[in-house]
Write an enzyme that holds these catalytic residues in place. Structure first.
Site, PDB file in Angstrom:
ATOM      1  N   SER A  96       0.864  -1.186   0.000  1.00  0.00           N
ATOM      2  CA  SER A  96       0.000   0.000   0.000  1.00  0.00           C
ATOM      3  C   SER A  96       0.898   1.233   0.000  1.00  0.00           C
ATOM      4  CB  SER A  96      -0.898   0.009   1.241  1.00  0.00           C
ATOM      5  OG  SER A  96      -1.785  -1.079   1.213  1.00  0.00           O
ATOM      6  N   LYS A 171      -7.048   1.951  -2.738  1.00  0.00           N
ATOM      7  CA  LYS A 171      -6.616   1.510  -1.408  1.00  0.00           C
ATOM      8  C   LYS A 171      -6.584   2.674  -0.419  1.00  0.00           C
ATOM      9  CE  LYS A 171      -5.231  -0.889   2.004  1.00  0.00           C
ATOM     10  NZ  LYS A 171      -4.040  -1.737   2.112  1.00  0.00           N
ATOM     11  N   LYS A 239       0.625   5.550   8.145  1.00  0.00           N
ATOM     12  CA  LYS A 239       1.279   5.751   6.850  1.00  0.00           C
ATOM     13  C   LYS A 239       0.250   5.934   5.740  1.00  0.00           C
ATOM     14  CE  LYS A 239       2.208   2.270   4.520  1.00  0.00           C
ATOM     15  NZ  LYS A 239       1.566   1.445   3.458  1.00  0.00           N
TER      16      LYS A 239
END
Length: 295
Positions: A96, A171, A239
């Site tokens: 990701s 995502k 993140k």
């Protein structure tokens, strides 16, 4: 069956690689991210000393590493995949990471004679273990069709979103929704608990109504039972939300709920919770309320 290079044997990557081995594929890995345990080695997975060496031996390469710089290092760093890439090799990045660098990585791999797809996943450790991951794919139609038989070994819902980078955009959107839904579940259960209701029964009732969600089911139970081992670590969700907020700034877009969830994750990290499961966001709210769910 294919000879597959798989780089990234962490919480998610290890069971994903296991499914590929069980399906009859040959796997080779470069171990920096995670470890080649006895179980995978017993199934025939082999280790080499660089991503370049992985590329020299594989017709398909899968990367499942933590962040954008890690993908960059594996793909185009010293002794990276691009140095050993064979003509026609399919590179599937299931990490990701940021969408714009993904497009640059795709260009480098394509120019080197390979095919690139970005295919980040959702479903957490349970989805990886049970091969029920949701996989969001960016790439050409040809790349998607080549990747699909391999992705079907690891996932259940596989969607071709669009061109290179589209999987990563999807995502990021997923991580926004997941973070805010975990926060909503935590706030609802915390309210019920502090108001004096049986929080277990409240969750049971909510699962039968419009508030029902997989997050309330899985992470609501985590919050009540106080099981905060990952799962999916808070630092990794931080993140992902950073990617969302950075992208939002470039789009002149306001995401206030996302920013608030990020601050709650930061509060967890400040209290030694960066490696808690992301359901641990409830601990930050509990600290503000001076009340623990179920207390």
């Amino acid at each position: 069956m294919s000879k597959i290079g798989f780089i990234g044997l962490g919480i998610m990557g290890r069971p994903m690689a296991g499914h590929l081995l069980e399906a009859g594929h040959e796997l080779v890995t470069y171990v920096k991210y995670g470890s080649l345990d006895e179980g995978l080695a017993a199934k025939g997975m082999k280790e080499v000393d660089s991503p370049k060496a992985v590329a020299e031996q594989a017709e398909i390469i899968i990367t499942m590493v933590p962040d954008t710089p890690d993908v960059e290092e594996v793909l185009i760093g010293e002794a990276g995949i691009v140095e050993g890439l064979q003509p026609g090799t399919l590179v599937i990045d299931m990490s990701s990471i940021a969408p714009i660098p993904t497009q640059a990585f795709a260009k480098r791999i394509t120019e080197a004679g390979g095919e690139y797809v970005d295919a980040p996943v959702s479903g957490g450790e349970g989805g990886a273990v049970n091969a029920t991951l949701t996989i969001m794919v960016g790439g050409t139609n040809e790349g998607f069709n080549r990747a699909l038989p391999v992705l079907e070994v690891m996932g259940k819902t596989i969607t071709h979103i669009g061109e290179h980078g589209a999987g990563q955009i999807c995502k990021v959107a997923n991580q926004i929704v997941v973070a805010l839904t975990i926060q909503a579940a935590a706030e609802g259960l915390l309210f019920a608990s502090k108001a004096g209701a049986d929080v277990t029964k409240v969750r049971e009732a909510l699962l039968g109504g419009l508030a029902q969600s997989k997050i309330l089911d899985v992470h609501g139970e985590r919050m009540i039972k106080r099981t905060f081992d990952p799962g999916f670590r808070i630092r990794l969700h931080q993140k992902d939300l950073n990617l969302a907020l950075e992208s939002a700034r470039s789009l002149n877009l306001s995401l206030p709920g996302t920013a608030n969830a990020q601050q709650l994750f930061q509060a967890c990290a400040a209290n030694n919770g960066a490696d808690w499961d992301h359901a641990g966001i409830v601990k930050a709210l509990e600290k503000l309320a001076d009340h623990e769910i179920g207390a």
